[in-house]
Design a protein around this motif. Sequence first.
Motif, PDB file in Angstrom:
ATOM      1  N   SER A 203       0.827  -1.216   0.000  1.00 16.26           N
ATOM      2  CA  SER A 203       0.000   0.000   0.000  1.00 16.26           C
ATOM      3  C   SER A 203       0.858   1.262   0.000  1.00 16.26           C
ATOM      4  O   SER A 203       0.531   2.246  -0.666  1.00 16.26           O
ATOM      5  CB  SER A 203      -0.953   0.002   1.207  1.00 16.26           C
ATOM      6  OG  SER A 203      -0.243  -0.095   2.421  1.00 16.26           O
ATOM      7  N   THR A 206       2.228   1.642  -3.567  1.00 15.26           N
ATOM      8  CA  THR A 206       1.166   2.032  -4.489  1.00 15.26           C
ATOM      9  C   THR A 206       0.785   3.497  -4.317  1.00 15.26           C
ATOM     10  O   THR A 206       0.573   4.224  -5.295  1.00 15.26           O
ATOM     11  CB  THR A 206      -0.074   1.143  -4.295  1.00 15.26           C
ATOM     12  OG1 THR A 206       0.310  -0.233  -4.346  1.00 15.26           O
ATOM     13  CG2 THR A 206      -1.125   1.408  -5.366  1.00 15.26           C
ATOM     14  N   ALA A 207       0.680   3.942  -3.068  1.00 15.09           N
ATOM     15  CA  ALA A 207       0.326   5.341  -2.805  1.00 15.09           C
ATOM     16  C   ALA A 207       1.398   6.287  -3.344  1.00 15.09           C
ATOM     17  O   ALA A 207       1.080   7.307  -3.983  1.00 15.09           O
ATOM     18  CB  ALA A 207       0.132   5.558  -1.298  1.00 15.09           C
ATOM     19  N   ALA A 210       1.244   6.322  -7.205  1.00 10.68           N
ATOM     20  CA  ALA A 210       0.104   7.097  -7.704  1.00 10.68           C
ATOM     21  C   ALA A 210       0.379   8.594  -7.613  1.00 10.68           C
ATOM     22  O   ALA A 210       0.070   9.360  -8.547  1.00 10.68           O
ATOM     23  CB  ALA A 210      -1.159   6.734  -6.909  1.00 10.68           C
ATOM     24  N   LEU A 230      -7.780  12.058 -10.429  1.00  2.00           N
ATOM     25  CA  LEU A 230      -8.083  10.671 -10.050  1.00  2.00           C
ATOM     26  C   LEU A 230      -6.870  10.003  -9.389  1.00  2.00           C
ATOM     27  O   LEU A 230      -7.011   9.260  -8.401  1.00  2.00           O
ATOM     28  CB  LEU A 230      -8.511   9.872 -11.283  1.00  2.00           C
ATOM     29  CG  LEU A 230      -9.897  10.213 -11.855  1.00  2.00           C
ATOM     30  CD1 LEU A 230     -10.142   9.437 -13.155  1.00  2.00           C
ATOM     31  CD2 LEU A 230     -10.990   9.891 -10.843  1.00  2.00           C
ATOM     32  N   LEU A 231      -5.683  10.258  -9.929  1.00  3.15           N
ATOM     33  CA  LEU A 231      -4.479   9.665  -9.346  1.00  3.15           C
ATOM     34  C   LEU A 231      -4.191  10.227  -7.950  1.00  3.15           C
ATOM     35  O   LEU A 231      -3.780   9.484  -7.047  1.00  3.15           O
ATOM     36  CB  LEU A 231      -3.277   9.904 -10.260  1.00  3.15           C
ATOM     37  CG  LEU A 231      -3.202   9.012 -11.493  1.00  3.15           C
ATOM     38  CD1 LEU A 231      -2.130   9.510 -12.451  1.00  3.15           C
ATOM     39  CD2 LEU A 231      -2.899   7.564 -11.088  1.00  3.15           C
ATOM     40  N   ALA A 234      -6.577   8.589  -5.636  1.00  2.00           N
ATOM     41  CA  ALA A 234      -6.123   7.219  -5.385  1.00  2.00           C
ATOM     42  C   ALA A 234      -4.977   7.208  -4.378  1.00  2.00           C
ATOM     43  O   ALA A 234      -4.943   6.377  -3.458  1.00  2.00           O
ATOM     44  CB  ALA A 234      -5.683   6.566  -6.696  1.00  2.00           C
ATOM     45  N   PHE A 237      -6.462   7.910  -0.945  1.00  2.00           N
ATOM     46  CA  PHE A 237      -7.237   6.772  -0.443  1.00  2.00           C
ATOM     47  C   PHE A 237      -6.304   5.639  -0.002  1.00  2.00           C
ATOM     48  O   PHE A 237      -6.454   5.075   1.095  1.00  2.00           O
ATOM     49  CB  PHE A 237      -8.189   6.280  -1.530  1.00  2.00           C
ATOM     50  CG  PHE A 237      -8.947   5.035  -1.151  1.00  2.00           C
ATOM     51  CD1 PHE A 237     -10.036   5.104  -0.299  1.00  2.00           C
ATOM     52  CD2 PHE A 237      -8.556   3.791  -1.637  1.00  2.00           C
ATOM     53  CE1 PHE A 237     -10.722   3.958   0.064  1.00  2.00           C
ATOM     54  CE2 PHE A 237      -9.236   2.643  -1.286  1.00  2.00           C
ATOM     55  CZ  PHE A 237     -10.330   2.726  -0.430  1.00  2.00           C
ATOM     56  N   ILE A 238      -5.335   5.301  -0.846  1.00  2.00           N
ATOM     57  CA  ILE A 238      -4.423   4.194  -0.529  1.00  2.00           C
ATOM     58  C   ILE A 238      -3.503   4.577   0.637  1.00  2.00           C
ATOM     59  O   ILE A 238      -3.177   3.744   1.485  1.00  2.00           O
ATOM     60  CB  ILE A 238      -3.588   3.796  -1.762  1.00  2.00           C
ATOM     61  CG1 ILE A 238      -4.519   3.342  -2.888  1.00  2.00           C
ATOM     62  CG2 ILE A 238      -2.614   2.677  -1.433  1.00  2.00           C
ATOM     63  CD1 ILE A 238      -3.835   3.170  -4.229  1.00  2.00           C
TER      64      ILE A 238
END
Length: 290
Positions: A203, A206-207, A210, A230-231, A234, A237-238
């Motif tokens: 996570s 990924t964060a 993004a 959007l990125l 994301a 959120f992540i």
Amino acid sequence: MEAAEKKTQYLTIGLALAIFMSSLDTSVVNVVLPTLVKVFKASFAQVQWVVLSYLLVISSVIVGVGKIGDIFGKKRLCLIGVFIFTAASVLCGLSENILLLIGNRAIQGVGAAVIMALSFAIAQEAIPKDKIVRAMTILTAMISLGFAVGPTTGGFFIERFGWQSIFFFNLPIGIIAFLLIKEALPADQKQKNNGFDIKGMVSLATALAAYIWAMTLSEVYGFLSIQVGLLLLAALFIGSYFIWVEKRGKAPLIPLYIFRDKILSASLIASVFVYSNMTCAQMLAAFFLA
């Protein structure tokens, strides 16, 4: 006594060379970016990922390397890290397009994360107390030395031998470092496995990916574009999920309670600003000077 003294010297030199390599490749690549734009006919947004992929992987992996070293053994993992870094350096030099170079730089980042995370821990455990201060001073100096000589070394090698040479330069250093560490370090002792926070590592990576991807696309589409928005959502959120996982995990990647220390938190924030500005200046200066 003399054998022990030799092993201490071998270990210090081996770790110093490994740290120097990983630190050097953080700054030396900035010099070659304008050349890569011409060689691969790529845009600035593409070639900056040669730097970003390396730093992204280091940032994502380094926080979990210590735990992996406790599970599988620091000596074994350190040797694997040096091998990965050296092999990936050769692959970088052999890359035929920008995507291959970015991918190989990411692999190189795995090796660098292992070297950076374990070198000081290994030195603290394996070097006698009466020699630890000198050893730590040498290892710390190698970080600054790598950053300092990177641009000039890169410029010299690019002009004389081509851009690939800045990566092939690591091959002899990596081989010597590997052999010295292997010879000097005692065998690993078995450690108790208390689990590993794989969700936290994935996570976090990924964060960060993004967020960096959003910043890269903003150069093409602008900060107010849908793709960038959007990125960023994301990443937010992540990143929130990462914090949630760390709060509830039995063996968290980053124990969040350490941030209750105001001095530590302030120093970490200051470090983020310092290294962000330093990296930004190094990347843009190469294009300006070219």
